[in-house]
Design an enzyme around this catalytic site. Structure first.
Site, short mmCIF file in Angstrom:
data_model
loop_
_atom_site.label_atom_id
_atom_site.label_comp_id
_atom_site.label_asym_id
_atom_site.label_seq_id
_atom_site.Cartn_x
_atom_site.Cartn_y
_atom_site.Cartn_z
N CYS A 75 -14.95 -14.75 -20.50
CA CYS A 75 -14.94 -13.38 -21.03
C CYS A 75 -15.97 -12.53 -20.29
CB CYS A 75 -15.30 -13.36 -22.52
SG CYS A 75 -14.14 -14.20 -23.61
N ASP A 76 -15.70 -11.25 -20.23
CA ASP A 76 -16.71 -10.33 -19.72
C ASP A 76 -16.46 -8.96 -20.31
OD1 ASP A 76 -18.23 -8.54 -17.58
OD2 ASP A 76 -18.91 -10.60 -17.39
#
Length: 203
Positions: A75-76
């Site tokens: 995730c980012d």
């Protein structure tokens, strides 16, 4: 439960780890080491997704992760403010300028999600978007907040579950997404790969 799939979080974010644990999951953490500055994309949403995929793919390629047959989650997050992607501020001066620009306005927190199945080699990815409505903290409040150091470690220089919570009027969308991971989106991505999220619940 010895045949339960291993879940790996390709992120050092304590907020993401906490969200997964609260949802009954018990991921191992393997940090990707991806150079985020080397990755670019046309829009903030696409950048968040490209970063998430880069992190997940690097970790999913590790021999020990492949041997374990793990599902890898990357995730980012970036804040989209006027079409500009704002990640973690470089220093206190940038964090201060961010808050002065954000106060009284709304931005969209974009979080890219990518899940790799190391058994099949397939992956699923998508970006979740949540509108964040910022309050109007005074210059003194901004200075006090920046002095805590907290905004230097979070995308957009804010977090709902920290000291900046009182400066956020509300959100439109998934609360977890603003913290770094959308659990409903994760469930859908796992389903695309043929995995039910309840199969991953810790015993």
């Amino acid at each position: 439960m010895s045949d339960q799939r291993r879940l790996v979080l390709a992120s050092k974010s304590p907020a993401r780890l906490a969200l997964l644990r609260q949802a009954g999951l018990a991921p191992d953490v393997v940090v990707s080491g991806v150079d985020e500055e080397a990755i670019s994309a046309p829009t903030p949403a696409e950048l968040a997704l490209a970063l998430a995929q880069a992190k997940a793919s690097v970790v999913a390629a590790r021999p020990d992760v492949v041997r374990s047959g793990a599902l890898v989650v990357g995730c980012d997050s970036v804040l989209d403010l006027d079409g500009h992607a704002l990640g973690k501020p470089a220093d206190a001066a940038e964090a201060t300028a961010r808050w002065q620009a954000m106060r009284g306005r709304s931005g969209t927190l974009q979080t890219g999600h990518c899940v790799y199945d190391t058994v099949t080699g397939h992956h699923a990815k998508a970006t979740a978007s949540t509108v964040v409505r910022f309050g109007e903290p005074s210059d003194a409040e901004i200075a006090a907040y920046v002095a805590t150091g907290e905004p230097l470690y979070v995308a957009g220089a804010f977090t709902l579950d920290g000291r900046s919570g009182p400066f956020i009027e509300g959100i439109d969308g998934d609360h977890g997404n603003v913290l770094g991971l959308s659990l409903p989106l994760l469930r859908r991505l796992l389903a695309e790969l043929g995995v039910g999220i309840t199969e991953l619940w810790a015993p």
